[in-house]
Scaffold this motif. Sequence first.
Motif, PDB file in Angstrom:
ATOM      1  N   SER A  22       0.569  -0.948  -0.215  1.00 29.33           N
ATOM      2  CA  SER A  22      -0.571  -0.023  -0.276  1.00 29.33           C
ATOM      3  C   SER A  22       0.740   1.469  -0.090  1.00 29.33           C
ATOM      4  O   SER A  22       0.868   2.106  -0.597  1.00 29.33           O
ATOM      5  N   ILE A  23       1.939   1.289   1.040  1.00 29.78           N
ATOM      6  CA  ILE A  23       2.495   2.470   1.240  1.00 29.78           C
ATOM      7  C   ILE A  23       3.562   2.604  -0.527  1.00 29.78           C
ATOM      8  O   ILE A  23       3.174   3.728  -0.693  1.00 29.78           O
ATOM      9  N   LEU A  24       4.214   1.150  -1.350  1.00 31.04           N
ATOM     10  CA  LEU A  24       4.750   1.183  -2.550  1.00 31.04           C
ATOM     11  C   LEU A  24       3.377   1.924  -3.543  1.00 31.04           C
ATOM     12  O   LEU A  24       4.167   2.723  -4.314  1.00 31.04           O
ATOM     13  N   ALA A  25       2.445   1.786  -3.395  1.00 27.48           N
ATOM     14  CA  ALA A  25       1.597   1.736  -4.543  1.00 27.48           C
ATOM     15  C   ALA A  25       1.702   3.090  -4.255  1.00 27.48           C
ATOM     16  O   ALA A  25       1.562   4.374  -5.045  1.00 27.48           O
ATOM     17  N   TRP A  26       0.916   3.941  -3.014  1.00 29.61           N
ATOM     18  CA  TRP A  26       0.779   5.418  -3.230  1.00 29.61           C
ATOM     19  C   TRP A  26       1.634   6.382  -3.242  1.00 29.61           C
ATOM     20  O   TRP A  26       1.685   7.250  -3.892  1.00 29.61           O
ATOM     21  N   ASN A  27       3.431   5.924  -2.997  1.00 28.41           N
ATOM     22  CA  ASN A  27       3.926   6.545  -3.317  1.00 28.41           C
ATOM     23  C   ASN A  27       4.227   6.985  -4.688  1.00 28.41           C
ATOM     24  O   ASN A  27       4.202   8.139  -5.603  1.00 28.41           O
ATOM     25  N   ALA A  28       3.577   5.510  -5.362  1.00 23.19           N
ATOM     26  CA  ALA A  28       3.980   5.573  -6.994  1.00 23.19           C
ATOM     27  C   ALA A  28       2.811   6.894  -7.975  1.00 23.19           C
ATOM     28  O   ALA A  28       2.709   7.283  -8.808  1.00 23.19           O
ATOM     29  N   PHE A  29       1.979   6.677  -6.597  1.00 22.84           N
ATOM     30  CA  PHE A  29       0.711   7.288  -7.136  1.00 22.84           C
ATOM     31  C   PHE A  29       1.180   8.496  -6.602  1.00 22.84           C
ATOM     32  O   PHE A  29       0.612   9.509  -7.872  1.00 22.84           O
ATOM     33  N   LYS A  30       1.307   8.974  -5.697  1.00 21.08           N
ATOM     34  CA  LYS A  30       2.174  10.801  -5.905  1.00 21.08           C
ATOM     35  C   LYS A  30       2.807  10.764  -6.793  1.00 21.08           C
ATOM     36  O   LYS A  30       2.959  12.171  -7.210  1.00 21.08           O
ATOM     37  N   ALA A  31       3.718   9.765  -7.282  1.00 19.77           N
ATOM     38  CA  ALA A  31       4.328  10.525  -7.721  1.00 19.77           C
ATOM     39  C   ALA A  31       4.562  10.191  -9.886  1.00 19.77           C
ATOM     40  O   ALA A  31       5.043  10.946 -10.839  1.00 19.77           O
ATOM     41  N   ARG A  32       3.106  10.440 -10.022  1.00 13.54           N
ATOM     42  CA  ARG A  32       2.775  10.245 -11.544  1.00 13.54           C
ATOM     43  C   ARG A  32       2.635  11.492 -12.325  1.00 13.54           C
ATOM     44  O   ARG A  32       3.039  12.718 -11.378  1.00 13.54           O
ATOM     45  N   PRO A  33       3.095  11.395 -13.274  1.00 12.70           N
ATOM     46  CA  PRO A  33       2.684  13.068 -14.392  1.00 12.70           C
ATOM     47  C   PRO A  33       1.490  13.529 -13.732  1.00 12.70           C
ATOM     48  O   PRO A  33       0.448  13.135 -13.550  1.00 12.70           O
ATOM     49  N   ALA A  34       1.940  15.561 -13.783  1.00 14.50           N
ATOM     50  CA  ALA A  34       0.222  15.992 -13.735  1.00 14.50           C
ATOM     51  C   ALA A  34      -0.395  16.250 -14.322  1.00 14.50           C
ATOM     52  O   ALA A  34      -1.571  16.539 -14.083  1.00 14.50           O
ATOM     53  N   THR A  35       0.030  16.000 -15.859  1.00 16.80           N
ATOM     54  CA  THR A  35      -0.940  16.035 -17.056  1.00 16.80           C
ATOM     55  C   THR A  35      -1.268  14.685 -16.771  1.00 16.80           C
ATOM     56  O   THR A  35      -1.642  14.139 -17.057  1.00 16.80           O
ATOM     57  N   PRO A  36      -3.103  15.820 -17.729  1.00 16.81           N
ATOM     58  CA  PRO A  36      -4.141  14.119 -17.984  1.00 16.81           C
ATOM     59  C   PRO A  36      -3.387  13.920 -19.235  1.00 16.81           C
ATOM     60  O   PRO A  36      -3.278  13.902 -20.100  1.00 16.81           O
TER      61      PRO A  36
END
Length: 112
Positions: free
Chosen positions: A21-35
């Motif tokens: 869960s922590i790894l998935a959350w960090n990957a989610f936060k690190a994704r690019p902000a562009t749609p």
Amino acid sequence: MATPLVVGLAVAGAAYAGRYSILAWNAFKARPATPAFRKFYQGGFQPQMTRREAALILGVRESSALDKIKEAHRRVMLANHPDAGGSHYLASKISEAKEMMLRKSSNTGSAF
């Protein structure tokens, strides 16, 4: 004797689930902000409008039906109408795109 084993497996499973869960959350936060996709045409205009550019401005395909073109024109024009704070230039380009897609325009170019 089996109870401590079951409890140990449950704790280990919870620890692995927490780590995942922590790894998935960090990957989610690190994704690019562009749609993932752009809904409207993002770019400069060509000196003389083409059917491709008109379709991009309205957000439809070049082979779209007339009712889809009219609905797309209405939707884009509501967002960019000069009476609602939009630009006269953009409104004229949107109308030109609709005319181009409906094949009413003689393709004489923009007034601007």
